[in-house]
Design a protein around this motif. Structure first.
Motif, PDB file in Angstrom:
ATOM      1  N   UNK A  79      80.206  26.579 123.028  1.00 14.38           N
ATOM      2  CA  UNK A  79      80.035  26.114 124.416  1.00 14.38           C
ATOM      3  C   UNK A  79      78.581  26.296 124.864  1.00 14.38           C
ATOM      4  N   UNK A  80      77.943  27.379 124.397  1.00 21.16           N
ATOM      5  CA  UNK A  80      76.539  27.620 124.760  1.00 21.16           C
ATOM      6  C   UNK A  80      75.645  26.527 124.175  1.00 21.16           C
ATOM      7  N   UNK A  81      75.929  26.195 122.955  1.00 22.66           N
ATOM      8  CA  UNK A  81      75.188  25.102 122.286  1.00 22.66           C
ATOM      9  C   UNK A  81      75.358  23.806 123.076  1.00 22.66           C
ATOM     10  N   UNK A  82      76.581  23.497 123.434  1.00 21.72           N
ATOM     11  CA  UNK A  82      76.857  22.253 124.175  1.00 21.72           C
ATOM     12  C   UNK A  82      76.177  22.259 125.548  1.00 21.72           C
ATOM     13  N   UNK A  83      76.129  23.431 126.159  1.00 19.34           N
ATOM     14  CA  UNK A  83      75.583  23.532 127.504  1.00 19.34           C
ATOM     15  C   UNK A  83      74.069  23.304 127.513  1.00 19.34           C
ATOM     16  N   UNK A  84      73.396  23.824 126.509  1.00 23.32           N
ATOM     17  CA  UNK A  84      71.936  23.852 126.567  1.00 23.32           C
ATOM     18  C   UNK A  84      71.282  22.618 125.941  1.00 23.32           C
ATOM     19  N   UNK A  85      71.970  21.967 125.015  1.00 21.06           N
ATOM     20  CA  UNK A  85      71.347  20.817 124.329  1.00 21.06           C
ATOM     21  C   UNK A  85      70.920  19.697 125.298  1.00 21.06           C
ATOM     22  N   UNK A  86      71.753  19.287 126.249  1.00 14.13           N
ATOM     23  CA  UNK A  86      71.284  18.240 127.163  1.00 14.13           C
ATOM     24  C   UNK A  86      70.019  18.649 127.924  1.00 14.13           C
ATOM     25  N   UNK A  87      69.890  19.943 128.203  1.00 14.95           N
ATOM     26  CA  UNK A  87      68.708  20.423 128.932  1.00 14.95           C
ATOM     27  C   UNK A  87      67.431  20.224 128.110  1.00 14.95           C
ATOM     28  N   UNK A  88      67.535  20.378 126.792  1.00 14.07           N
ATOM     29  CA  UNK A  88      66.371  20.170 125.914  1.00 14.07           C
ATOM     30  C   UNK A  88      65.861  18.734 126.076  1.00 14.07           C
ATOM     31  N   UNK A  89      66.774  17.781 126.115  1.00 17.15           N
ATOM     32  CA  UNK A  89      66.383  16.367 126.253  1.00 17.15           C
ATOM     33  C   UNK A  89      65.862  16.066 127.652  1.00 17.15           C
ATOM     34  N   UNK A  90      66.482  16.660 128.660  1.00 13.89           N
ATOM     35  CA  UNK A  90      65.981  16.449 130.026  1.00 13.89           C
ATOM     36  C   UNK A  90      64.547  16.902 130.183  1.00 13.89           C
ATOM     37  N   UNK A  91      64.206  17.945 129.458  1.00 15.55           N
ATOM     38  CA  UNK A  91      62.850  18.486 129.554  1.00 15.55           C
ATOM     39  C   UNK A  91      61.859  17.669 128.714  1.00 15.55           C
ATOM     40  N   UNK A  92      62.384  16.687 127.987  1.00 12.54           N
ATOM     41  CA  UNK A  92      61.516  15.843 127.164  1.00 12.54           C
ATOM     42  C   UNK A  92      61.460  16.285 125.712  1.00 12.54           C
ATOM     43  N   UNK A  93      62.289  17.268 125.350  1.00 12.54           N
ATOM     44  CA  UNK A  93      62.321  17.726 123.957  1.00 12.54           C
ATOM     45  C   UNK A  93      63.388  16.992 123.174  1.00 12.54           C
ATOM     46  N   UNK A  94      63.524  17.355 121.903  1.00 11.51           N
ATOM     47  CA  UNK A  94      64.595  16.767 121.091  1.00 11.51           C
ATOM     48  C   UNK A  94      64.957  17.718 119.956  1.00 11.51           C
ATOM     49  N   UNK A  95      66.170  17.536 119.448  1.00 12.66           N
ATOM     50  CA  UNK A  95      66.595  18.337 118.299  1.00 12.66           C
ATOM     51  C   UNK A  95      65.952  17.750 117.047  1.00 12.66           C
ATOM     52  N   UNK A  96      65.605  18.618 116.072  1.00 11.14           N
ATOM     53  CA  UNK A  96      65.083  18.098 114.804  1.00 11.14           C
ATOM     54  C   UNK A  96      66.145  17.221 114.140  1.00 11.14           C
ATOM     55  N   UNK A  97      65.718  16.101 113.608  1.00 12.76           N
ATOM     56  CA  UNK A  97      66.667  15.186 112.960  1.00 12.76           C
ATOM     57  C   UNK A  97      66.899  15.608 111.519  1.00 12.76           C
ATOM     58  N   UNK A  98      67.129  16.900 111.332  1.00 17.26           N
ATOM     59  CA  UNK A  98      67.260  17.460 109.987  1.00 17.26           C
ATOM     60  C   UNK A  98      67.918  18.832 110.131  1.00 17.26           C
ATOM     61  N   UNK A  99      69.138  18.929 109.650  1.00 10.12           N
ATOM     62  CA  UNK A  99      69.913  20.156 109.891  1.00 10.12           C
ATOM     63  C   UNK A  99      69.284  21.403 109.264  1.00 10.12           C
ATOM     64  N   UNK A 100      68.823  21.354 107.988  1.00  4.48           N
ATOM     65  CA  UNK A 100      68.190  22.565 107.439  1.00  4.48           C
ATOM     66  C   UNK A 100      66.959  22.994 108.254  1.00  4.48           C
ATOM     67  N   UNK A 101      66.161  22.013 108.717  1.00  2.14           N
ATOM     68  CA  UNK A 101      64.975  22.361 109.522  1.00  2.14           C
ATOM     69  C   UNK A 101      65.407  23.015 110.828  1.00  2.14           C
TER      70      UNK A 101
END
Ligand SMILES: [Fe+2]
Ligand SMILES: [Fe+2]
Length: 206
Positions: A79-101
């Motif tokens: 749930x913590x992961x789900x809660x915070x991920x949209x905030x990363x994008x709102x701030x202009x960030x993004x998740x790495x498109x590579x799971x090991x990274x």
């Protein structure tokens, strides 16, 4: 609030700038650093804990009560992961498109099944993982307090649950390893992974 000279004025109709970011920058938040820390925390929630807690829970065979509490902590980390991920994008960030990274950026060590996988070793690992989470989220709280109410609100909701998780595992480990009673105050969540602070109807959090 006086106009800050370092703040970009977002132009009419400009989709490449965000007022939601500029206002927190103007209040002193290092947005790039915050994004990096949020990605590290998201990786810790998803990769260091949620994933490995699945394996840890499997190995609590014969301790159905411990299994259930491990499951609450596991699902609440999701749930913590789900809660915070949209905030990363709102701030202009993004998740790495590579799971090991992504995994390698985690702010907490992976909670790998200990050897030997005794109940005491598993509970110790769970306890120390929660402690890492508390330290990571309070840092986000410190960085955003009074400056970025939205990130602060999310981080403090998560912190509430991490502090509860630590108390649960102190209780279980003290009982199991030392024969001592150190109550956490916890009985049980309403349903597995209830996440009373970090998951509620106000947020999109499936
Ligand atoms: Fe968590
Ligand atoms: Fe946790």
């Amino acid at each position: 609030m006086p106009e800050n000279k370092n703040t970009t004025v977002v132009k009419h109709g400009d989709v490449n700038q965000r007022v939601g970011v500029e206002v927190i920058r103007a209040r002193g938040v290092d947005v790039e650093k915050l994004i990096k820390m949020l990605i590290a925390n998201a990786a810790a929630e998803f990769a260091s804990t949620y994933y490995y807690y699945t394996i840890l829970r499997m190995h609590l065979a014969g301790y159905e009560d411990y299994k259930e509490i491990c499951e609450d902590a596991r699902l609440e980390d999701r749930a913590h992961w789900e809660l915070i991920v949209p905030r990363i994008y709102e701030l202009g960030g993004e998740l790495p498109n590579d799971l090991p990274a992504f995994h390698d950026q985690a702010g907490c060590r992976a909670a790998k099944l200990p050897d030997p996988p005794t109940v005491v070793n598993i509970l110790t690992l769970l306890l120390e993982s929660e402690r890492c989470a508390i330290r990571s989220w309070i840092e986000i709280c410190d960085m955003t307090f009074g400056k970025d109410p939205r990130t602060y609100d999310m981080a403090s909701r998560i912190l509430n649950e991490e502090i509860e998780h630590e108390a649960w595992f102190i209780e279980l480990l003290a009982h199991e390893r030392d024969g001592k009673t150190i109550p956490s105050g916890h009985f049980r969540r309403g349903e597995p992974g209830h996440a009373p602070y970090s998951k509620n109807a106000s947020f999109y959090n499936p």
